[in-house]
Design a protein around this motif. Structure first.
Motif, mmCIF file in Angstrom:
data_model
loop_
_atom_site.group_PDB
_atom_site.id
_atom_site.type_symbol
_atom_site.label_atom_id
_atom_site.label_comp_id
_atom_site.label_asym_id
_atom_site.label_seq_id
_atom_site.Cartn_x
_atom_site.Cartn_y
_atom_site.Cartn_z
ATOM 1 N N ARG A 11 0.842 -1.209 0.000
ATOM 2 C CA ARG A 11 0.000 0.000 0.000
ATOM 3 C C ARG A 11 0.870 1.248 0.000
ATOM 4 N N ILE A 12 1.962 1.225 0.757
ATOM 5 C CA ILE A 12 2.856 2.381 0.827
ATOM 6 C C ILE A 12 3.402 2.726 -0.559
ATOM 7 N N VAL A 13 3.809 1.725 -1.310
ATOM 8 C CA VAL A 13 4.327 1.979 -2.662
ATOM 9 C C VAL A 13 3.227 2.578 -3.536
ATOM 10 N N GLY A 14 2.007 2.075 -3.397
ATOM 11 C CA GLY A 14 0.877 2.650 -4.131
ATOM 12 C C GLY A 14 0.617 4.089 -3.735
ATOM 13 N N TYR A 15 0.653 4.367 -2.437
ATOM 14 C CA TYR A 15 0.473 5.746 -1.968
ATOM 15 C C TYR A 15 1.593 6.638 -2.500
ATOM 16 N N ALA A 16 2.820 6.112 -2.538
ATOM 17 C CA ALA A 16 3.955 6.894 -3.043
ATOM 18 C C ALA A 16 3.737 7.265 -4.507
#
Length: 152
Positions: A11-16
């Motif tokens: 999810r963090i990579v998607g948010y980034a």
């Protein structure tokens, strides 16, 4: 490699990616990975920083960089960027963070790459990396946070 990421790390990579797009950046850099991490409660608490404060600090750094080359950032407006569609490519620094994540997981004999692993990799970036400037602007004690995360 992404199959080793925990759900929150994915999810963090998607948010980034969304952070990079929303800022109109053509590449997803280490600073975007930090902003992405701050969408999650764990990294935000570990760093003692809110997403909103980090966004404001990033905007201050962008303005200072533009002013350093003679542009008054108050006169500029960001181009509208699509929030969906093509994924921005990783910057060289973001690629290095991903490689460090994998190495860290192997060194720790871990099958999963967690949000903590990602934050530690960001904290270890060099002096000239955008995430380092952002962490300095936010007054994050990188060594203390790293030590806390490594002790978990």
């Amino acid at each position: 490699m992404f199959e080793q990421f925990t759900h929150d790390t994915r999810r963090i990579v998607g948010y980034a990616m969304e952070e990079a797009r929303s800022l109109g950046d053509k590449r997803m850099g280490t600073e975007h990975l930090l902003l992405g991490a701050l969408h999650e409660r764990g990294p935000s608490e570990a760093l003692g920083v809110s997403l909103e404060d980090a966004r404001k600090a990033a905007a201050r750094l962008d303005a200072a960089a533009l002013e350093a080359i003679g542009f008054d950032s108050k006169d500029l407006t960001r181009a509208a960027m699509p929030t969906r569609g093509r994924k921005p490519p990783f910057s060289s620094g973001a690629k290095e963070v991903m490689a460090a994540l994998l190495k860290s997981a192997v060194d720790q004999k871990s099958r999963k790459i967690t949000a903590s692993n990602l934050v530690v990799s960001l904290l270890e970036r060099g002096e000239h990396d955008p995430v380092t400037a952002l962490l300095q602007e936010l007054r994050v004690d990188r060594a203390a946070v790293r030590d806390r995360l490594m002790a978990q």
